[in-house]
Design a protein around this motif. Structure first.
Motif, PDB file in Angstrom:
ATOM      1  N   ILE A 236       0.844  -1.214   0.000  1.00 42.64           N
ATOM      2  CA  ILE A 236       0.000   0.000   0.000  1.00 42.64           C
ATOM      3  C   ILE A 236       0.865   1.245   0.000  1.00 42.64           C
ATOM      4  CG2 ILE A 236      -1.705   1.317   1.325  1.00 42.64           C
ATOM      5  CD1 ILE A 236      -2.796  -1.365   2.349  1.00 42.64           C
ATOM      6  N   GLY A 237       1.817   1.298   0.928  1.00 45.43           N
ATOM      7  CA  GLY A 237       2.779   2.393   0.950  1.00 45.43           C
ATOM      8  C   GLY A 237       2.168   3.762   1.171  1.00 45.43           C
ATOM      9  N   THR A 238       1.294   3.878   2.177  1.00 47.70           N
ATOM     10  CA  THR A 238       0.709   5.191   2.492  1.00 47.70           C
ATOM     11  C   THR A 238       1.807   6.228   2.705  1.00 47.70           C
ATOM     12  OG1 THR A 238      -1.169   4.096   3.562  1.00 47.70           O
ATOM     13  CG2 THR A 238      -0.780   6.433   4.102  1.00 47.70           C
ATOM     14  N   PRO A 239       1.742   7.362   1.992  1.00 49.86           N
ATOM     15  CA  PRO A 239       2.812   8.371   2.094  1.00 49.86           C
ATOM     16  C   PRO A 239       2.996   8.892   3.517  1.00 49.86           C
ATOM     17  CG  PRO A 239       1.402   8.811   0.216  1.00 49.86           C
ATOM     18  CD  PRO A 239       0.715   7.733   1.015  1.00 49.86           C
ATOM     19  N   SER A 515       4.614   3.854   3.911  1.00 51.17           N
ATOM     20  CA  SER A 515       5.739   3.835   2.981  1.00 51.17           C
ATOM     21  C   SER A 515       7.023   3.464   3.725  1.00 51.17           C
ATOM     22  CB  SER A 515       5.911   5.211   2.340  1.00 51.17           C
ATOM     23  OG  SER A 515       6.315   6.158   3.331  1.00 51.17           O
ATOM     24  N   ASP A 516       8.033   3.028   2.962  1.00 51.96           N
ATOM     25  CA  ASP A 516       9.322   2.673   3.564  1.00 51.96           C
ATOM     26  C   ASP A 516       9.941   3.858   4.301  1.00 51.96           C
ATOM     27  OD1 ASP A 516       9.048   0.167   2.536  1.00 51.96           O
ATOM     28  OD2 ASP A 516      10.400   0.482   0.836  1.00 51.96           O
ATOM     29  N   TRP A 524      17.845   8.113   8.970  1.00 52.24           N
ATOM     30  CA  TRP A 524      17.331   7.780  10.306  1.00 52.24           C
ATOM     31  C   TRP A 524      16.461   6.542  10.227  1.00 52.24           C
ATOM     32  CZ3 TRP A 524      19.149  10.309  14.434  1.00 52.24           C
ATOM     33  CH2 TRP A 524      19.726  11.561  14.243  1.00 52.24           C
ATOM     34  N   ASN A 525      16.797   5.553  11.015  1.00 49.08           N
ATOM     35  CA  ASN A 525      15.890   4.415  11.121  1.00 49.08           C
ATOM     36  C   ASN A 525      14.826   4.725  12.184  1.00 49.08           C
ATOM     37  OD1 ASN A 525      17.316   4.230  13.518  1.00 49.08           O
ATOM     38  ND2 ASN A 525      17.996   2.127  13.227  1.00 49.08           N
ATOM     39  N   LYS A 526      13.819   3.867  12.294  1.00 53.46           N
ATOM     40  CA  LYS A 526      12.727   4.056  13.262  1.00 53.46           C
ATOM     41  C   LYS A 526      12.152   5.477  13.147  1.00 53.46           C
ATOM     42  CE  LYS A 526      14.825   0.850  16.547  1.00 53.46           C
ATOM     43  NZ  LYS A 526      15.295   0.617  17.907  1.00 53.46           N
ATOM     44  N   ARG A 527      12.076   5.949  11.904  1.00 53.33           N
ATOM     45  CA  ARG A 527      11.739   7.363  11.696  1.00 53.33           C
ATOM     46  C   ARG A 527      10.396   7.718  12.330  1.00 53.33           C
ATOM     47  NH1 ARG A 527      13.710  11.718   8.574  1.00 53.33           N
ATOM     48  NH2 ARG A 527      12.521  13.502   9.342  1.00 53.33           N
ATOM     49  N   ILE A 528       9.400   6.885  12.159  1.00 53.59           N
ATOM     50  CA  ILE A 528       8.072   7.245  12.662  1.00 53.59           C
ATOM     51  C   ILE A 528       8.030   7.235  14.192  1.00 53.59           C
ATOM     52  CG2 ILE A 528       7.093   4.903  12.626  1.00 53.59           C
ATOM     53  CD1 ILE A 528       4.498   6.287  11.518  1.00 53.59           C
TER      54      ILE A 528
END
Length: 888
Positions: A236-239, A515-516, A524-528
């Protein structure tokens, strides 16, 4: 949280169920229950968390035809209960256990997919003649099983741990060498259903086992499409947007709140990393808002942190930053694990884990859980975030390769630029290793070819170029299963329930629909997670790049624990294993301690862990050293009291005296006298035979040269001996044997070289070869001298420091004999003292006997004849001295 165990295929056997239950008492100290019907038996241990007054198990349906034992928590149980009540069902308890039972009655095995939580459960459905086992979607709670019957009489054993299966006595204990190979070679475990125990498997995440109780046949299958759903959602990759961040924050906060539901105290593990810190600050916000379920925290949130002052692994400053932010709502507990504690806990730690693990890191968690159990019964932890939000450096490379694969070169360049500090740090580490010329240690160089050749077709690989598929693979196979095993074993060892809010099924689904860039963006990992907790977390944690986690400073600890590690690596059992080359392991460990090789301590840990695991679960118990269990008046095993000596035709009686272990600090003279006096004091009640044998006859004190040399400080730890290439090469030509290591170790050969010089050793070796052609024995020691013969190598079959030290011959053995003889005569009653005829210092083993010193009137030929069969104990018998009485 509880522990479950049971069987199919045996008639009612509460004794077997009790044996199974006793092995998992730590998982449920608040209650115990049993159930048997037909060929099915259940055992349950309860750790009461929700509806403490009720919810006892096994739990029966209202018609009595369905029975449940359950280990876990279903966090959406209130929602499910309301749904079931709307369908006309009524409840008699407030427990989530009853919701699980009635959900099964209503929806059958489809109910399991509705649960949002953690569980390992067993259901006996007498209406449908089924035994059903199931494990939660992520495999947070374990469930092991084994077929134990025959084709004509099928049987099944199961349990929350492996120990209850072994306790039945129905299984042959055997190492699964394929799994052991994959662990040693690839540093992996828990990726598949097979365990380290041949014949014992585990249900994988989201699996069920359904057994037909009329035939005993069973099938294993998935009850959920959860992994496939994540793959579908990933498309799906929601922005990425502010709305996405807000929704993730809301869902994650709700996941944390649900895991605060409890009637007993709840706390939080705080490492100082992003994940555990996010849980702590989210709980702090819920407390400020007086949200539902926060009453389980009491007046303040209790946090538990492992700290390592002055170590590169220490994260105390990060944990302190979180604590400062939560000040007023938090009570901190800091645990300082030490290598001495690790050494003391090592066997229990191995026993707790049940199977080998890849590093000693989880010991920090073990320590944290032990302390936490003194204050709370439930502990929230940050496990799982790394595997779903790319918490490890290799995920960066998978993402970069993914962009390259899809031709996203502009995006790839930006991401590489943003990640340059991480990539540079990794490159610098590798380049530095090459520039310092330190050898890297490969496990392959230490394993026996006869072992590895059997598994040359085994392979291990990761998803190389698709970030989300790599994460999904790690969630269910490669990474998270092992992390969850540590979590379960360490918490339940101390009767503590561990909860992992990141592994909320709905939160994970939402994350994978994004999204990825929600996972990795701008380097940055774990961005969200960083963005969702920004403003709640201190900036030094939100913007933190390095990762440590709950682990130990293993490289530092292994240096300080070298005596313990040498003791294990030099043990007889370690040497006898068919999996590794003992000499190669010890040489590699020496190279590591000397700084000549890179500190790859995980290699040594895997060997160490495997050895201790084999001892714990497979080896027969060893005879323990000590003075108990043997009288002064009986011989050692397979030895005789009396011997007739050809040299003088006389018969002598030898009484070996069991002693405590001698060390460098032992005061030799009073210790020797105490054992001689003990023998004399016991004679009146020893029996007529022994009174007759010791009355009016010359007698002697014989002492092993080992304890004399050791108490003279002539015992040198192997790590203090700098082995030359000549010593290492020459020692390989000396035959090892059960009677003594001698110069067959590089350390003892090095001492021999230092004692008489390399030319003399080489000359003696040459003369020895010529002597063998001439049929002569002992030529080598005739040339180098018997002081070299008396050098004892480190040997695992010995006791105390002898396992890891080399001993020179004692100094002035004649003088020691005279001194001890004088003290014996002065200390004993006159009737014994007048017949005492002197002391001999003996170097004796199963290959030969040498008198190093004495003050007796006997010839060396007679003294050596008295000890021809070596009646004293050289190993765990701990009988390094004897009293010898002339019989005619």
């Amino acid at each position: 949280m509880c522990g479950i165990a049971g069987y199919y295929g045996y008639s009612a056997d509460e004794a077997m169920l009790k044996a199974m239950s006793d092995t998992i008492a730590h998982r449920g100290p608040d209650g115990e229950g049993f159930y048997t019907k037909d060929q099915v038996g259940f055992a349950h241990r309860r750790l009461a968390i929700i509806d403490v007054a009720h919810g006892q198990e096994p739990m029966f349906s209202q018609d009595g035809k369905t029975v449940l034992v359950y280990n876990g928590e279903t966090y959406n149980y209130l929602e499910l209960r309301a749904e079931l009540e709307a369908l006309g069902r009524s409840f008699v308890t407030n427990s989530d256990t009853e919701v699980v039972l009635q959900a099964y009655e209503e929806w059958g095995e489809d109910a399991f997919d509705k649960f949002n939580g953690m569980f390992g459960l067993a259901i006996h459905d007498t209406k449908l003649n089924k035994l059903v086992l199931a494990r939660d979607h992520f495999g947070i709670k374990p469930l092991y099983f084994a077929s134990a019957g025959t084709p004509d009489s099928p049987a099944l054993l199961f349990g929350s741990e492996i120990k209850p299966l072994l306790a039945t006595g129905k299984l042959e204990k055997k190492v699964n060498e394929r799994i052991l190979y994959r662990y040693l070679q690839f540093r992996i475990h828990d990726e598949e259903a097979a365990t380290f125990f041949e014949g014992i498997d585990k249900l994988m995440p989201g699996e069920k086992l359904v057994l037909d109780t009329t035939t005993g046949e069973y099938q294993i299958s998935m009850y959920t499409r959860f992994p496939e759903e994540l793959k579908e959602l990933a498309k799906i990759g929601t922005p990425y947007s502010k709305e996405v961040i807000d929704e993730y924050r809301r869902r994650f906060t709700e996941g944390v709140r649900l895991r605060l539901q409890s009637e007993v105290p709840v706390g939080t593990a705080l490492s100082g990393g992003l994940d555990s810190s996010a849980v702590v600050v989210t709980i702090n916000k819920l407390m400020q808002e007086q949200a539902a379920a926060t009453d389980s925290l009491g007046g303040s949130q209790q946090t538990f942190s492992a700290i390592f002052p002055n170590s590169i692994n220490d994260e105390e400053k990060y944990a302190d930053a979180v604590l400062d932010l939560c000040q007023g709502n938090v009570t901190s507990h800091k645990i300082l694990p030490k290598p001495s504690e690790f050494e003391a806990d090592l066997l229990d730690f191995v026993r707790t884990q049940e199977e080998p693990i890849i590093s000693s890191g989880p010991y920090a968690q073990y320590q944290v859980m032990r302390e936490a159990s003194k204050h709370v019964t439930v502990l929230l932890d940050g496990q799982g975030a790394d595997e779903m939000m790319a918490g490890y450096i290799p995920y960066y490379f998978a993402y970069l390769r993914q962009m390259k694969k899809h031709g996203q070169y502009s995006k790839l360049a930006k991401e590489m630029l943003s990640s340059s500090d991480i990539l540079f740090r990794l490159a610098r580490f590798r380049i530095f290793g090459k520039l310092t010329a330190k050898k890297s240690l490969s496990i392959s160089s230490l394993l026996r070819k006869s072992f590895t050749s059997q598994y040359k077709n085994e392979r291990f690989s990761n998803v190389p170029d698709n970030l989300k598929l790599r994460l999904i693979d790690d969630l269910f196979h490669k990474s998270l299963p092992s992390v969850l095993r540590y979590e379960d074993k360490n918490t339940m060892r101390f009767s503590l329930e561990g909860r992992v809010p990141f592994l909320d099924k709905e939160v994970v689904k939402y994350l994978f629909s994004l999204s990825d860039e929600s996972i990795i963006k701008g380097g940055w990992n774990k961005r969200i997670l960083r963005d969702a907790t920004r403003g709640l977390l201190p900036a030094m944690i939100s913007n933190r790049r390095n990762k440590i986690g709950f682990t130990t400073p293993e490289a530092e600890w292994f240096v300080s624990m070298k005596e313990k590690l040498y003791e294990i690596f030099l043990s007889s059992s370690f040497e006898a294993r068919p999996y590794w080359d003992n000499d190669a392991v010890i040489y590699a460990f020496e190279e590591y301690l000397s700084g000549k090789s890179a500190p790859n301590t995980m290699v040594f840990w895997r060997l160490l862990n495997t050895e201790l695991w084999l001892r714990e679960f497979f080896d027969e118990p060893e005879i323990k050293a000590g003075i108990e269990g043997k009288s002064d008046y009986i011989p050692n095993a397979d030895k005789q009291l009396d011997i007739t000596v050809d040299a003088d035709g006389k018969t002598y009686r030898r009484y070996p005296l069991r002693t405590e272990v001698f060390y460098k600090e032992t005061d030799l003279d009073p210790a020797i006298l105490s054992y001689v006096k003990r023998f004399a004091d016991g004679l009146p009640t020893a029996g007529e035979e022994h009174l007759k044998a010791t009355t009016g006859t010359p007698w002697y004190l014989f002492i092993s040269e080992k304890i004399v040399a050791m108490t003279q400080g002539r015992s040198i730890p192997v790590w203090d001996i700098k082995v030359s290439a000549a010593a290492r090469t020459l020692s390989r030509f000396v035959v090892r044997n059960p009677g003594g290591i001698g110069l067959a170790s590089p350390w003892s050969m090095q001492l021999a070289i230092e004692e008489v010089g390399l030319p003399r050793i080489l000359w003696a070796s040459f003369r020895s070869v010529i002597g063998k052609f001439q049929g002569k024995k002992g030529v080598f020691y005739e040339v180098v001298g018997h002081n070299i013969n008396a050098i004892d190598g480190a040997a695992g079959y010995q006791v105390g420091t002898s396992t890891h030290s080399v001993k020179y011959a004692p100094k002035d053995p004649d003088g020691v004999a005279r001194r001890l003889s004088a003290k014996v005569r002065a200390a004993l009653p006159e009737e014994l003292a007048k017949n005492f005829a002197g002391t001999a210092i003996m170097d004796a083993n199963d290959l030969g006997v040498v008198v190093l010193g004495h003050d007796t009137a006997l010839s060396k030929e007679v003294l050596e004849g008295i000890f021809k069969d070596n009646p004293q104990g050289q190993t765990t018998e701990t009988t390094p001295m004897s009293l010898v009485f002339t019989q005619n």
